[in-house]
Design an enzyme around this catalytic site. Structure first.
Site, mmCIF file in Angstrom:
data_model
loop_
_atom_site.group_PDB
_atom_site.id
_atom_site.type_symbol
_atom_site.label_atom_id
_atom_site.label_comp_id
_atom_site.label_asym_id
_atom_site.label_seq_id
_atom_site.Cartn_x
_atom_site.Cartn_y
_atom_site.Cartn_z
ATOM 1 N N LYS A 1 -0.553 -36.107 57.455
ATOM 2 C CA LYS A 1 -1.968 -36.950 57.171
ATOM 3 C C LYS A 1 -2.381 -37.342 58.446
ATOM 4 C CE LYS A 1 0.386 -39.011 54.186
ATOM 5 N NZ LYS A 1 1.193 -40.025 53.491
ATOM 6 N N LYS B 1 -6.067 -41.364 54.136
ATOM 7 C CA LYS B 1 -6.395 -40.349 53.383
ATOM 8 C C LYS B 1 -8.116 -40.678 53.111
ATOM 9 C CE LYS B 1 -2.138 -40.266 50.742
ATOM 10 N NZ LYS B 1 -0.946 -41.063 50.007
ATOM 11 N N GLY C 1 5.977 -36.221 46.039
ATOM 12 C CA GLY C 1 6.818 -35.607 45.560
ATOM 13 C C GLY C 1 7.222 -34.179 46.055
HETATM 14 N N1 LIG Z 1 6.946 -36.580 50.389
HETATM 15 C C1 LIG Z 1 5.660 -36.772 49.829
HETATM 16 O O1 LIG Z 1 5.808 -36.869 48.659
HETATM 17 C C2 LIG Z 1 4.584 -36.530 50.758
HETATM 18 C C3 LIG Z 1 3.469 -36.224 49.998
HETATM 19 C C4 LIG Z 1 2.071 -35.940 50.629
HETATM 20 C C5 LIG Z 1 2.206 -36.130 51.968
HETATM 21 N N2 LIG Z 1 3.613 -36.190 52.746
HETATM 22 C C6 LIG Z 1 3.333 -35.754 54.207
HETATM 23 O O2 LIG Z 1 4.439 -34.727 54.413
HETATM 24 C C7 LIG Z 1 4.872 -34.830 55.485
HETATM 25 C C8 LIG Z 1 6.390 -34.552 55.383
HETATM 26 O O3 LIG Z 1 6.830 -35.454 54.354
HETATM 27 P P1 LIG Z 1 8.404 -35.622 53.873
HETATM 28 O O4 LIG Z 1 8.593 -36.505 52.852
HETATM 29 O O5 LIG Z 1 8.908 -34.070 53.837
HETATM 30 O O6 LIG Z 1 9.159 -36.145 55.254
HETATM 31 P P2 LIG Z 1 10.736 -35.991 55.776
HETATM 32 O O7 LIG Z 1 11.353 -35.694 54.429
HETATM 33 O O8 LIG Z 1 11.076 -37.204 56.463
HETATM 34 O O9 LIG Z 1 10.621 -34.647 56.680
HETATM 35 C C9 LIG Z 1 10.172 -34.757 57.817
HETATM 36 C C10 LIG Z 1 10.791 -33.220 58.458
HETATM 37 O O10 LIG Z 1 10.072 -33.358 59.767
HETATM 38 C C11 LIG Z 1 11.085 -32.987 60.853
HETATM 39 N N3 LIG Z 1 10.747 -33.314 62.174
HETATM 40 C C12 LIG Z 1 10.326 -34.473 62.721
HETATM 41 N N4 LIG Z 1 9.920 -34.268 64.076
HETATM 42 C C13 LIG Z 1 9.990 -32.954 64.065
HETATM 43 C C14 LIG Z 1 9.642 -32.082 65.628
HETATM 44 N N5 LIG Z 1 9.299 -32.487 66.625
HETATM 45 N N6 LIG Z 1 10.027 -30.722 65.139
HETATM 46 C C15 LIG Z 1 10.233 -30.097 64.158
HETATM 47 N N7 LIG Z 1 10.412 -31.155 62.979
HETATM 48 C C16 LIG Z 1 10.262 -32.331 63.233
HETATM 49 C C17 LIG Z 1 12.451 -33.625 60.191
HETATM 50 O O11 LIG Z 1 13.486 -33.334 61.093
HETATM 51 P P3 LIG Z 1 14.887 -33.949 60.500
HETATM 52 O O12 LIG Z 1 15.199 -33.260 59.257
HETATM 53 O O13 LIG Z 1 15.888 -33.238 61.614
HETATM 54 O O14 LIG Z 1 14.952 -35.200 60.623
HETATM 55 C C18 LIG Z 1 12.250 -33.763 58.837
HETATM 56 O O15 LIG Z 1 12.655 -32.314 58.583
HETATM 57 C C19 LIG Z 1 4.943 -36.214 56.050
HETATM 58 O O16 LIG Z 1 3.513 -36.234 57.063
HETATM 59 C C20 LIG Z 1 4.308 -37.082 54.921
HETATM 60 O O17 LIG Z 1 3.435 -37.985 55.081
HETATM 61 C C21 LIG Z 1 4.837 -36.344 52.103
#
Ligand SMILES: NC(=O)c1ccc[n+]([C@@H]2O[C@H](COP(=O)([O-])OP(=O)(O)OC[C@H]3O[C@@H](n4cnc5c(N)ncnc54)[C@H](OP(=O)(O)O)[C@@H]3O)[C@@H](O)[C@H]2O)c1
Length: 350
Positions: free
Chosen positions: A128, A227, A330
Site C-alpha cells: 500500500k 486505502k 490472507g
Molecule cells: N497479508 C495480507 O493479508 C495482506 C493483504 C493485503 C495487502 N498486504 C500487503 O502485502 C505486502 C506483504 O504482506 P505480507 O503479509 O506478505 O508481509 P510479510 O509476511 O511480512 O512479508 C514481507 C516480505 O518482504 C520481505 N522484505 C522486506 N524487505 C525487503 C527488501 N528490502 N528486499 C526484499 N524483500 C524484503 C521480507 O523478507 P524476510 O522474509 O526475509 O523478512 C518478507 O519476505 C505488505 O505491503 C502488506 O501490507 C498484505
C-alpha cells in the site's frame, strides 16, 4: 502461448501465496488464458535476490521459506545480496512487489517499483505504501514506459474492487465510496457488538492472528487511510496527502456506545469514505475523505458486514449503489489479486 518472466520481491505471506497459486493453477492459466508464467526471480530481506533463467522450482522455494532456510540453497541460481541490484541486472516481464507497507516513505517497495517500471517491466503490487504516497508519479512512470502498474490487492486483497470500478464500471460517474477496509478493526467492533469490551476484543484479534502485536496502524485508522488514498487516486484521480484524510480510530469506543447503538438498531463500524461535494460555482468539486467510526442503521449494507470481512459501497449515476463484500486479507486471498493483475498485464499489456 504467451510466456511471462516474473520476479517476486517480498516472499512472506503474500509472495508465497502468489507462488503457490502460480504452481497450483499452472495448467488452468495455460488452458484458459494461453499463458505460461515462469518465476525467474525471488527476493526476501534475509536472502537477497535469487535468479534462475530457466525458472525457479516453486515447491522448493516454498519449502525453504516455510522452514526459514536461505533461498540461496535453491540449486542453479545467481545471487545478489542487494535486491535492487538483482532486479536491475535481471529484468523480466513482470514484477510482483510484496514487501512490507511503509506509510512514511514507501520504501523499500517504492524503489523496487520505480526500478521495474523504468526498465520496462509491468508491476503488480499488494504494497500500500508506494501507491498511497505516490500514485500519480508511479502511474505516470508506467505510462512513460508503456507498461502497466496494477494494484488490485492493495485494497480488499483479491476481492476485485479496483478493477470492478475502473474496468467493470467504465463510463459510470462515481460520486462516493464508503467502505469497511480494515478487517482487524471490523473483527474487534463485531466482537464488541456481541458484548465484549475493547481490550478483550483486541486481545482476541491478536490471539487469532488478525491483529499485529503493534496494532496501531489498524486501530488508529492509518491502514484505512492508506486505502482511502489509493482509492482517491485510482477512482477520483485526486492525489491526497495522508493529513487531508480526517482520521479517527476505534480505541476510544466503549461497550456502552456499542450497546446504545444496538438499542437504536445501529451498528458501529470503522467507515472509510470519499465523497465529491457538490460545487455551485463551476469549480471542480472538492473531495471529502474520512476514516471514522460511524453508527450505521441496520438497513445500510455495511452494517451487516461482520468479522474480518471487508466491503465497499460504490455510489454512481448509472448503477445507483453497488456493494462488494469479500475478504480483505490472507495469503491466498491477496495472492489472488496479484494473480488476476498478472493475467490482466498479459492480456492488455501486449
Ligand atoms: N497479508 C495480507 O493479508 C495482506 C493483504 C493485503 C495487502 N498486504 C500487503 O502485502 C505486502 C506483504 O504482506 P505480507 O503479509 O506478505 O508481509 P510479510 O509476511 O511480512 O512479508 C514481507 C516480505 O518482504 C520481505 N522484505 C522486506 N524487505 C525487503 C527488501 N528490502 N528486499 C526484499 N524483500 C524484503 C521480507 O523478507 P524476510 O522474509 O526475509 O523478512 C518478507 O519476505 C505488505 O505491503 C502488506 O501490507 C498484505
Amino acid at each position: 502461448m504467451k510466456h511471462l518472466r516474473l520476479s517476486i520481491i517480498g516472499f512472506g505471506n503474500v509472495g508465497q501465496g502468489l507462488a503457490e497459486l502460480l504452481s497450483t493453477k499452472r495448467d488452468e492459466l495455460r488452458q484458459k488464458f494461453d499463458l505460461d508464467v515462469a518465476l525467474v526471480g525471488v527476493a526476501n530481506a534475509r536472502s537477497g535476490f535469487i535468479y534462475r533463467q530457466d525458472g525457479l522450482d516453486i515447491p522448493v522455494l516454498l519449502e525453504l521459506a516455510t522452514t526459514r532456510r536461505p533461498l540461496t540453497v535453491h540449486p542453479g541460481i545467481t545471487h545478489w545480496q542487494n535486491t535492487l541490484e538483482g532486479l536491475r541486472a535481471t529484468g523480466g516481464d513482470v514484477l510482483a512487489e510484496a514487501t512490507p507497507t511503509n506509510l512514511r516513505d514507501g520504501e523499500p517497495g517504492m524503489s523496487h517499483i520505480r526500478m521495474a517500471l523504468s526498465q520496462g517491466m509491468h508491476v503488480v503490487t499488494a504494497n500500500k505504501g508506494p501507491v498511497a504516497l505516490a500514485a500519480s508519479e508511479l502511474f505516470a512512470l508506467a505510462r512513460q514506459n508503456d507498461v502497466q502498474l496494477r494494484v488490485e490487492s492493495t485494497v480488499m486483497a483479491g476481492t476485485p474492487v479496483i478493477s470492478t470500478i475502473r474496468e467493470g464500471m467504465a463510463g459510470a460517474d462515481v460520486h462516493a465510496l464508503c467502505g469497511i477496509l480494515n478487517g482487524t478493526t471490523n473483527y474487534i467492533l463485531s466482537a464488541m457488538a456481541a458484548g465484549r469490551d475493547y481490550a478483550e476484543a483486541l486481545a482476541d484479534a491478536q490471539a487469532q492472528g488478525y491483529a499485529e502485536t503493534d496494532s496501531t496502524a489498524d486501530v488508529e485508522g492509518y491502514d484505512a487511510v492508506a486505502k482511502t488514498l489509493i482509492l482517491s487516486a485510482l477512482v477520483f484521480d485526486r492525489s491526497l496527502k495522508p493529513e487531508q484524510v480526517v482520521r479517527h480510530g476505534i480505541t476510544t469506543i466503549t461497550k456502552e456506545q456499542m450497546q446504545q447503538a444496538s438499542e437504536q438498531n445501529k451498528r458501529i463500524k470503522l467507515v472509510a469514505s470519499l465523497r465529491l461535494l457538490s460545487s455551485n460555482d463551476g469549480k471542480e468539486a472538492a473531495l471529502e475523505a474520512r476514516v471514522e467510526p460511524l453508527a450505521l442503521p441496520l438497513n445500510d449494507s455495511l452494517a451487516r458486514v461482520d468479522g474480518v470481512l471487508n466491503a465497499l459501497t460504490i455510489q454512481t449515476d448509472t448503477l445507483s449503489e453497488v456493494t462488494i463484500i469479500g475478504p480483505g486479507a490472507g495469503r491466498l486471498q491477496t495472492g489472488q489479486g496479484l494473480l488476476a493483475d498478472i493475467v490482466a498485464c498479459a492480456q492488455i499489456g501486449g
